[in-house]
Design a protein around this motif. Structure first.
Motif, PDB file in Angstrom:
ATOM      1  N   LYS A 219      -6.322  -0.329 -11.007  1.00  0.00           N
ATOM      2  CA  LYS A 219      -5.262  -0.199 -10.002  1.00  0.00           C
ATOM      3  C   LYS A 219      -5.376  -1.363  -9.024  1.00  0.00           C
ATOM      4  O   LYS A 219      -6.482  -1.692  -8.583  1.00  0.00           O
ATOM      5  CB  LYS A 219      -5.407   1.126  -9.239  1.00  0.00           C
ATOM      6  CG  LYS A 219      -5.083   2.362 -10.060  1.00  0.00           C
ATOM      7  CD  LYS A 219      -5.142   3.616  -9.192  1.00  0.00           C
ATOM      8  CE  LYS A 219      -4.819   4.863  -9.996  1.00  0.00           C
ATOM      9  NZ  LYS A 219      -4.849   6.082  -9.163  1.00  0.00           N
ATOM     10  N   TYR A 220      -4.221  -1.958  -8.683  1.00  0.00           N
ATOM     11  CA  TYR A 220      -4.269  -3.118  -7.804  1.00  0.00           C
ATOM     12  C   TYR A 220      -2.966  -3.259  -7.009  1.00  0.00           C
ATOM     13  O   TYR A 220      -1.925  -2.719  -7.380  1.00  0.00           O
ATOM     14  CB  TYR A 220      -4.518  -4.389  -8.628  1.00  0.00           C
ATOM     15  CG  TYR A 220      -3.546  -4.601  -9.758  1.00  0.00           C
ATOM     16  CD1 TYR A 220      -2.359  -5.327  -9.577  1.00  0.00           C
ATOM     17  CD2 TYR A 220      -3.808  -4.088 -11.022  1.00  0.00           C
ATOM     18  CE1 TYR A 220      -1.477  -5.532 -10.612  1.00  0.00           C
ATOM     19  CE2 TYR A 220      -2.924  -4.284 -12.078  1.00  0.00           C
ATOM     20  CZ  TYR A 220      -1.756  -5.002 -11.866  1.00  0.00           C
ATOM     21  OH  TYR A 220      -0.870  -5.198 -12.901  1.00  0.00           O
ATOM     22  N   ALA A 226       2.614  -4.407  -1.062  1.00  0.00           N
ATOM     23  CA  ALA A 226       3.839  -3.598  -1.022  1.00  0.00           C
ATOM     24  C   ALA A 226       3.941  -2.689  -2.241  1.00  0.00           C
ATOM     25  O   ALA A 226       4.592  -1.647  -2.190  1.00  0.00           O
ATOM     26  CB  ALA A 226       5.060  -4.512  -0.975  1.00  0.00           C
ATOM     27  N   ASP A 227       3.311  -3.088  -3.348  1.00  0.00           N
ATOM     28  CA  ASP A 227       3.399  -2.328  -4.594  1.00  0.00           C
ATOM     29  C   ASP A 227       2.008  -2.050  -5.134  1.00  0.00           C
ATOM     30  O   ASP A 227       1.104  -2.877  -5.046  1.00  0.00           O
ATOM     31  CB  ASP A 227       4.149  -3.133  -5.663  1.00  0.00           C
ATOM     32  CG  ASP A 227       5.630  -2.872  -5.629  1.00  0.00           C
ATOM     33  OD1 ASP A 227       6.026  -1.786  -5.220  1.00  0.00           O
ATOM     34  OD2 ASP A 227       6.376  -3.793  -6.016  1.00  0.00           O
ATOM     35  N   GLU A 249      -9.593  -8.232  -2.497  1.00  0.00           N
ATOM     36  CA  GLU A 249      -8.888  -7.223  -1.701  1.00  0.00           C
ATOM     37  C   GLU A 249      -7.673  -6.643  -2.419  1.00  0.00           C
ATOM     38  O   GLU A 249      -7.120  -5.625  -1.998  1.00  0.00           O
ATOM     39  CB  GLU A 249      -8.472  -7.810  -0.349  1.00  0.00           C
ATOM     40  CG  GLU A 249      -7.566  -9.026  -0.438  1.00  0.00           C
ATOM     41  CD  GLU A 249      -8.345 -10.323  -0.467  1.00  0.00           C
ATOM     42  OE1 GLU A 249      -7.732 -11.367  -0.202  1.00  0.00           O
ATOM     43  OE2 GLU A 249      -9.567 -10.287  -0.743  1.00  0.00           O
ATOM     44  N   GLN A 250      -7.250  -7.272  -3.514  1.00  0.00           N
ATOM     45  CA  GLN A 250      -6.113  -6.745  -4.265  1.00  0.00           C
ATOM     46  C   GLN A 250      -6.504  -5.572  -5.165  1.00  0.00           C
ATOM     47  O   GLN A 250      -5.652  -4.777  -5.557  1.00  0.00           O
ATOM     48  CB  GLN A 250      -5.491  -7.842  -5.142  1.00  0.00           C
ATOM     49  CG  GLN A 250      -4.651  -8.856  -4.399  1.00  0.00           C
ATOM     50  CD  GLN A 250      -4.027  -9.831  -5.365  1.00  0.00           C
ATOM     51  OE1 GLN A 250      -4.560 -10.907  -5.611  1.00  0.00           O
ATOM     52  NE2 GLN A 250      -2.890  -9.450  -5.927  1.00  0.00           N
TER      53      GLN A 250
END
Length: 274
Positions: A219-220, A226-227, A249-250
């Motif tokens: 998951k990122y 925003a998404d 951090e993504q």
């Protein structure tokens, strides 16, 4: 050469009937290294009986248990390595050469000088491997060596073990529930269930595509958080390539799921016995 004939071991406790429960992988490792002695049957490693604790055999084997440490918590790993060099009576020049080799291959040149309590689990496991191999044993016994380790550290250990085997022809006997361990390292596979050997053959005879046994859920964030995106990836190498495209951090989370190879093989062979 390792020779086993009708080998068995019975546990006796106050809470259950005599008999070996579970797969018996760790028990087998202990029998092969002489930590415990068999109830019946026989075992030989390099023509010697492990339970006799002959110095000749002890010099030929190295052991590492994934959940037990031989490192001193408050001391740097190099102190343990120096102690082992004294125990095995290694010649100073031979010891220093081997120490440099292991530190380079395991990428622990600076890590071995740091107190063990300050090391990560992966760093400690690499130091444990160095301790198990410092005396250049012919046989290395590993019990769940990658338990609790992240994927990148697992990959480092796989690469190191393959290099050790290639350079020194070290025979590596590994017990694991981790399908990736088997896929990366095993040339011959033995599957134990409830103390019985139910599979003993080469990997290509295995009735399961083990490289498809695991999946990873990544998951990122994208578009400045925003998404949220989610991907299921089956190939670890593709996972590494994907993750290299992101900033730390993504990444929101990474989880792993899959099947137990032991359970699948057990069901296959149980059907044949019915």
């Amino acid at each position: 050469m390792i020779e086993i004939d009708q080998l068995s071991f019975d546990y006796r406790t106050f809470s259950k009937e005599p008999g070996l429960k579970g797969a018996g992988k760790t028990t087998l490792t202990k029998l092969l290294t002489g930590i415990i002695q068999p109830t019946s049957g026989s075992v030989k490693v390099a023509g010697l009986i492990p339970g006799s604790h002959q110095k000749k055999l002890l010099r030929q084997i190295g052991v590492m248990f994934g959940q037990k440490s031989q490192l001193s918590w408050n001391l740097p790993a190099v102190d343990t390595l120096n102690m082992l060099a004294a125990i095995y009576q290694l010649k100073p020049d031979r010891y220093q050469a081997r120490l440099r080799e292991l530190c380079d291959l395991l990428d622990i040149v600076e890590i071995v000088k740091t107190p063990v309590r300050k090391l990560s689990l992966g760093q400690r496991m690499r130091c444990e491997l160095a301790c198990s191999l410092i005396h250049e044993p012919s046989y290395l016994f590993l019990d769940e060596p990658t338990i609790g380790l992240d994927l990148l550290t697992q990959e480092k250990i796989y690469n190191f073990l393959k290099t050790e085997n290639r350079l020194h022809q070290t025979t590596i006997i590994l017990t694991s529930h981790n399908v990736r361990d088997i896929e990366a390292l095993a040339q011959r596979l033995l599957i134990l269930s409830k103390g019985e050997l139910i599979f003993n053959d080469s990997l290509n005879k295995l009735p399961l595509q083990i490289d498809h046994a695991d999946s990873y859920c990544l998951k990122y964030w994208i578009n400045d958080q925003a998404d949220v995106r989610e991907e299921i990836i089956h190939d670890p190498q593709q996972l590494f390539v994907k993750m290299e495209k992101f900033q730390p951090e993504q990444i929101i989370s990474l989880s792993k799921s899959g099947i137990s190879i032991e359970e699948v093989i057990l069901k296959i062979y149980q059907r044949e016995k019915q």
